[in-house]
Design a protein around this motif. Structure first.
Motif, PDB file in Angstrom:
ATOM      1  N   UNK A  18      10.087   3.494  -3.852  1.00 38.06           N
ATOM      2  CA  UNK A  18      11.052   3.000  -4.532  1.00 38.06           C
ATOM      3  C   UNK A  18      12.582   3.571  -4.301  1.00 38.06           C
ATOM      4  N   UNK A  19      12.569   4.784  -4.143  1.00 37.16           N
ATOM      5  CA  UNK A  19      13.947   5.440  -3.774  1.00 37.16           C
ATOM      6  C   UNK A  19      14.259   4.785  -2.559  1.00 37.16           C
ATOM      7  N   UNK A  20      13.710   4.405  -1.716  1.00 37.27           N
ATOM      8  CA  UNK A  20      14.170   4.039  -0.409  1.00 37.27           C
ATOM      9  C   UNK A  20      14.461   2.521  -0.571  1.00 37.27           C
ATOM     10  N   UNK A  21      13.529   1.756  -1.168  1.00 36.58           N
ATOM     11  CA  UNK A  21      13.697   0.482  -1.412  1.00 36.58           C
ATOM     12  C   UNK A  21      14.864  -0.010  -2.176  1.00 36.58           C
ATOM     13  N   UNK A  22      15.216   0.920  -3.197  1.00 37.63           N
ATOM     14  CA  UNK A  22      16.347   0.361  -4.152  1.00 37.63           C
ATOM     15  C   UNK A  22      17.635   0.321  -3.239  1.00 37.63           C
ATOM     16  N   UNK A  23      17.660   0.978  -1.985  1.00 35.98           N
ATOM     17  CA  UNK A  23      18.846   1.113  -1.354  1.00 35.98           C
ATOM     18  C   UNK A  23      18.916  -0.383  -0.631  1.00 35.98           C
ATOM     19  N   UNK A  24      17.782  -1.078  -0.447  1.00 36.46           N
ATOM     20  CA  UNK A  24      17.760  -2.195   0.157  1.00 36.46           C
ATOM     21  C   UNK A  24      18.355  -3.580  -0.459  1.00 36.46           C
ATOM     22  N   UNK A  72       0.861  -1.220  -0.081  1.00 39.04           N
ATOM     23  CA  UNK A  72      -0.085   0.023   0.089  1.00 39.04           C
ATOM     24  C   UNK A  72       0.827   1.215  -0.083  1.00 39.04           C
ATOM     25  N   UNK A  73       2.141   1.136   0.643  1.00 36.98           N
ATOM     26  CA  UNK A  73       2.915   2.241   0.687  1.00 36.98           C
ATOM     27  C   UNK A  73       3.518   2.466  -0.899  1.00 36.98           C
ATOM     28  N   UNK A  74       3.742   1.393  -1.502  1.00 37.11           N
ATOM     29  CA  UNK A  74       4.487   1.694  -2.772  1.00 37.11           C
ATOM     30  C   UNK A  74       3.218   2.079  -3.669  1.00 37.11           C
ATOM     31  N   UNK A  75       2.181   1.669  -3.553  1.00 41.48           N
ATOM     32  CA  UNK A  75       1.101   2.158  -4.467  1.00 41.48           C
ATOM     33  C   UNK A  75       0.550   3.497  -4.155  1.00 41.48           C
ATOM     34  N   UNK A 116      10.451  -8.783  -3.800  1.00 40.91           N
ATOM     35  CA  UNK A 116       9.209  -9.351  -3.601  1.00 40.91           C
ATOM     36  C   UNK A 116       8.004  -8.381  -3.225  1.00 40.91           C
ATOM     37  N   UNK A 117       8.388  -7.329  -2.514  1.00 42.57           N
ATOM     38  CA  UNK A 117       7.447  -6.363  -1.941  1.00 42.57           C
ATOM     39  C   UNK A 117       6.922  -5.329  -3.127  1.00 42.57           C
ATOM     40  N   UNK A 118       7.716  -5.438  -4.244  1.00 43.00           N
ATOM     41  CA  UNK A 118       7.535  -4.658  -5.403  1.00 43.00           C
ATOM     42  C   UNK A 118       6.905  -5.490  -6.565  1.00 43.00           C
ATOM     43  N   UNK A 119       6.657  -6.653  -6.453  1.00 45.25           N
ATOM     44  CA  UNK A 119       6.239  -7.612  -7.403  1.00 45.25           C
ATOM     45  C   UNK A 119       4.638  -7.288  -8.247  1.00 45.25           C
ATOM     46  N   UNK A 120       4.425  -6.809  -9.277  1.00 38.95           N
ATOM     47  CA  UNK A 120       3.317  -6.223  -9.800  1.00 38.95           C
ATOM     48  C   UNK A 120       1.915  -7.165  -9.470  1.00 38.95           C
ATOM     49  N   UNK A 121       2.269  -8.628  -9.476  1.00 37.77           N
ATOM     50  CA  UNK A 121       1.053  -9.429  -9.021  1.00 37.77           C
ATOM     51  C   UNK A 121       1.305 -10.460  -7.977  1.00 37.77           C
ATOM     52  N   UNK A 122       1.825 -10.007  -6.898  1.00 40.82           N
ATOM     53  CA  UNK A 122       2.066 -10.634  -5.804  1.00 40.82           C
ATOM     54  C   UNK A 122       0.804 -11.535  -5.440  1.00 40.82           C
ATOM     55  N   UNK A 175      -2.674  -6.053  -6.009  1.00 44.47           N
ATOM     56  CA  UNK A 175      -1.906  -5.670  -7.151  1.00 44.47           C
ATOM     57  C   UNK A 175      -1.431  -4.257  -6.659  1.00 44.47           C
ATOM     58  N   UNK A 176      -0.313  -4.305  -7.734  1.00 40.44           N
ATOM     59  CA  UNK A 176       0.433  -2.826  -8.078  1.00 40.44           C
ATOM     60  C   UNK A 176       0.193  -2.397  -9.348  1.00 40.44           C
ATOM     61  N   UNK A 177      -1.030  -1.814  -9.577  1.00 39.10           N
ATOM     62  CA  UNK A 177      -1.796  -1.484 -11.145  1.00 39.10           C
ATOM     63  C   UNK A 177      -0.445  -0.346 -11.891  1.00 39.10           C
TER      64      UNK A 177
END
Length: 366
Positions: free
Chosen positions: A136-142, A126-129, A156-162, A167-169
């Motif tokens: 993504x700027x923060x997650x990329x550093x992980x 929900x945060x990514x959405x 895994x957290x950014x998979x479009x269809x987890x 979903x992350x439309x």
């Protein structure tokens, strides 16, 4: 019979949760939390139970989200101190997802701290959405984090269809923003992380097949065996569909002069038994060929129509004029992802993604 998934969340787990939260917050009303969390639990399925526990957290933790988030973080295991772990953290994911958007950085930090003890792939979406670029700027550093669970969360957290998750439309429509994350993790030392990268690419392939086929082409030359395995797993949907570019990436071409004799050794199968079949494959072409042999079972649905499911089988190199026989037993038994119905089913043999032979068989329900 396998234990129902819903029993992963049970009253004993709720009692343990209450105990760990009480250590972090002595004023926490553990009795009320347990009562609310377990009310009617027996009748609920897994995700409903998780939502019930989440709602109990909402009712009993402080209304100030920052304070509540700090309590939950303090309730995580540290060193030799036990704490919230495993499936107890599924409702915590849901709590963060429901209440944490207004405290973006705090929520991301909590999920990063949580993921080594379970996973935060459900809470982060929900945060990514809501704020994709910021997230993504923060997650990329992980992707370079020392903890492999954190690195896996980046993909895994950014998979479009987890599965099991929203979903992350925006990423379903345009997955380009997460490709740098996946590239950074292609050669991760942990198979756990690499499989997540493969699954994310496979998600993308369902909507953007050419993009993934091109991605694999760019990254397969000189690849290690581990990266090659990742890229093959990422291409599984494309390979099953006979995508020409995906096949070419792994040395397969359209089959030429291949003759296939399919024999079903159990034309009538009783539910719980196995479908037995064999094939005789011959290469009548003047050149050797590399063959990817899969099979599809067309299952009868409730409305009487057929729905195919493709299964991986075997890869072989067949010389010009060469012949080979192979056989297989396929179990027809109860699984959680399919309901079986009696009637006429069909099996297809797929060679390099194309149907090469088909036969029917009957399924009887005992």
């Amino acid at each position: 019979m396998a234990e129902p998934l819903k029993n992963l969340l049970h009253p004993g787990l709720v009692t343990d949760m209450a105990s760990h939260i009480s250590v972090a917050a002595p004023d926490f009303d553990a009795t009320r939390f347990s009562r609310l969390a377990t009310d009617g639990m027996e009748a609920l399925e897994l995700m409903q139970r998780s939502e019930r526990i989440r709602d109990a957290l909402t009712e009993t933790l402080p209304a100030d989200y920052a304070v509540a988030a700090n309590i939950l973080r303090q309730a995580l295991p540290t060193g030799d101190k036990p704490g919230l772990t495993g499936w107890a953290l599924l409702p915590v994911n849901q709590f963060v997802s429901q209440h944490g958007l207004g405290h973006f950085d705090l929520s991301l930090a909590l999920l990063k701290a949580l993921t080594p003890h379970f996973t935060a792939e459900f809470g982060i979406r929900r945060l990514v959405h809501a704020e994709q670029d910021r997230a993504l700027a923060e997650i990329s550093g992980w992707t370079t984090d020392a903890n492999h669970h954190v690195r896996r969360l980046a993909s895994e957290g950014t998979r479009p269809r987890l599965p099991w998750a929203m979903r992350l439309p925006a990423l379903v429509k345009d997955p380009q923003p997460i490709l740098p994350i996946l590239v950074a993790l292609l050669d991760d030392p942990e198979d756990y992380v690499r499989r997540s990268v493969a699954n994310s690419l496979n998600d993308i392939a369902k909507d953007h097949p050419a993009l993934v086929a091109d991605f694999v082409e760019r990254h397969i030359e000189g690849a290690s065996s581990e990266r090659r395995q990742l890229l093959r797993h990422a291409s599984r949907t494309l390979l099953k569909k006979g995508d020409a570019k995906a096949l070419a990436n792994f040395g397969f071409a359209a089959a030429r002069g291949i003759e296939t004799l399919l024999i079903v050794t159990t034309p009538v199968v009783t539910f719980g038994d196995k479908l037995g079949f064999s094939i005789n494959v011959s290469n009548e072409d003047a050149e050797p060929q590399r063959l990817m042999i899969d099979y599809a079972i067309h299952h009868v649905k409730a409305n009487g129509t057929l729905a195919p499911k493709v299964f991986k089988w075997k890869t072989l190199d067949l010389a010009a004029g060469g012949r080979q026989s192979i056989d297989r037993d396929h179990a027809i038994r109860a699984i959680t992802t399919r309901v079986y119905y009696p009637g006429t089913h069909r099996i297809d043999i797929l060679i390099n993604g194309r149907v090469s032979a088909s036969l029917d068989f009957e399924l009887h329900m005992d």
